[in-house]
Write a protein that holds these residues in place. Structure first.
Motif, PDB file in Angstrom:
ATOM      1  N   ASP A  64      10.320 -51.801 -18.523  1.00 16.55           N
ATOM      2  CA  ASP A  64       9.225 -51.490 -19.039  1.00 16.55           C
ATOM      3  C   ASP A  64       8.217 -52.651 -19.114  1.00 16.55           C
ATOM      4  OD1 ASP A  64      10.244 -53.265 -21.081  1.00 16.55           O
ATOM      5  OD2 ASP A  64      10.348 -51.629 -22.542  1.00 16.55           O
ATOM      6  N   GLU A  86      21.634 -46.313 -15.700  1.00 20.97           N
ATOM      7  CA  GLU A  86      20.970 -45.255 -14.904  1.00 20.97           C
ATOM      8  C   GLU A  86      21.156 -43.832 -15.554  1.00 20.97           C
ATOM      9  OE1 GLU A  86      20.739 -47.045 -10.385  1.00 20.97           O
ATOM     10  OE2 GLU A  86      22.891 -46.371 -11.326  1.00 20.97           O
ATOM     11  N   ALA A  87      22.245 -43.795 -15.942  1.00 18.82           N
ATOM     12  CA  ALA A  87      22.406 -42.482 -16.828  1.00 18.82           C
ATOM     13  C   ALA A  87      21.551 -42.110 -17.988  1.00 18.82           C
ATOM     14  CB  ALA A  87      23.910 -42.468 -17.240  1.00 18.82           C
ATOM     15  N   SER A  88      20.969 -43.176 -18.637  1.00 19.79           N
ATOM     16  CA  SER A  88      20.053 -43.043 -19.733  1.00 19.79           C
ATOM     17  C   SER A  88      18.677 -43.036 -19.052  1.00 19.79           C
ATOM     18  CB  SER A  88      20.287 -44.329 -20.716  1.00 19.79           C
ATOM     19  OG  SER A  88      19.844 -45.472 -20.141  1.00 19.79           O
ATOM     20  N   GLY A  89      18.386 -43.161 -17.912  1.00 22.00           N
ATOM     21  CA  GLY A  89      17.066 -42.838 -17.409  1.00 22.00           C
ATOM     22  C   GLY A  89      16.292 -44.046 -16.815  1.00 22.00           C
ATOM     23  N   ILE A  90      17.149 -45.234 -16.920  1.00 30.22           N
ATOM     24  CA  ILE A  90      16.491 -46.476 -16.465  1.00 30.22           C
ATOM     25  C   ILE A  90      16.809 -46.542 -14.732  1.00 30.22           C
ATOM     26  CG2 ILE A  90      16.512 -49.186 -16.422  1.00 30.22           C
ATOM     27  CD1 ILE A  90      17.362 -48.569 -19.392  1.00 30.22           C
ATOM     28  N   SER A  91      15.663 -46.951 -14.394  1.00 36.00           N
ATOM     29  CA  SER A  91      15.741 -47.053 -12.797  1.00 36.00           C
ATOM     30  C   SER A  91      15.539 -48.487 -12.343  1.00 36.00           C
ATOM     31  CB  SER A  91      14.524 -46.135 -12.093  1.00 36.00           C
ATOM     32  OG  SER A  91      13.277 -46.525 -12.436  1.00 36.00           O
ATOM     33  N   GLN A 107      17.931 -52.304 -23.706  1.00 33.86           N
ATOM     34  CA  GLN A 107      18.388 -51.093 -24.161  1.00 33.86           C
ATOM     35  C   GLN A 107      19.239 -51.188 -25.384  1.00 33.86           C
ATOM     36  OE1 GLN A 107      18.119 -48.265 -22.634  1.00 33.86           O
ATOM     37  NE2 GLN A 107      19.792 -46.948 -23.363  1.00 33.86           N
TER      38      GLN A 107
END
Length: 163
Positions: A64, A86-91, A107
């Motif tokens: 971010d 990644e499972a929580s949406g972070i690329s 996080q």
């Protein structure tokens, strides 16, 4: 082995000072260098390339853009942490443990330290909160020295960078 250094607070000669600090620890990272300067923080880094040779440049920022990190060490469980993030949406843009580390801190905040397995010394600047988090591994394998000099909090992987 890499090297980190930096200081808080504004100086007219910030770039000159951080370049001198990084030069003092050049032997810790002959492969590349980088720095990050803002009004209240200056971070410096010397790199010895071990993994992610092309993409692991530092200082590095979180996904971010809020956190900026300089990191010396190795996070052994970074692949597991990456999968969790990644499972929580972070690329991710790289394959480096540095990028995983900065996003783990983004996080989980200070609780990220409970998740880390490895040897490390790092400094993370939070742009929104205007705070610095400085940490080292629990056994002190990767040292981080610090001092207060003329109202500035100063840190480095080696004392001679502070001097």
């Amino acid at each position: 082995m890499c090297g980190i250094c930096g200081f808080t607070g504004y100086r007219q000669d910030q770039k000159t000072v951080i370049e001198r600090m990084m030069k003092a620890i050049e032997h810790r990272g002959p492969d590349s260098e980088g720095f990050f300067c803002r009004e209240k923080i200056t971070l410096g880094f010397r790199r010895l390339s071990i993994i992610d040779l092309e993409d692991g440049q530092q200082p590095m920022e979180s996904a971010d853009g809020n956190l900026h990190i300089v990191f010396n060490g190795e996070i052994y469980d970074y692949k597991e942490l990456r999968a969790e993030l990644e499972a929580s949406g972070i690329s991710f843009c790289t394959h480096s443990d540095t990028e995983v580390l900065v996003n783990t801190i983004q996080q989980y905040g200070e609780k990220a330290l409970d998740k880390l397995r490895g040897m490390f010394g790092f400094a993370v600047w939070n742009e929104k909160e205007q705070t610095l988090m400085l940490a080292r591994d629990f056994f002190g394998i990767k040292p981080v020295y610090y001092a207060e000099i003329d109202g500035h909090f100063v840190f480095a992987s080696e004392i001679k960078s502070i001097l």
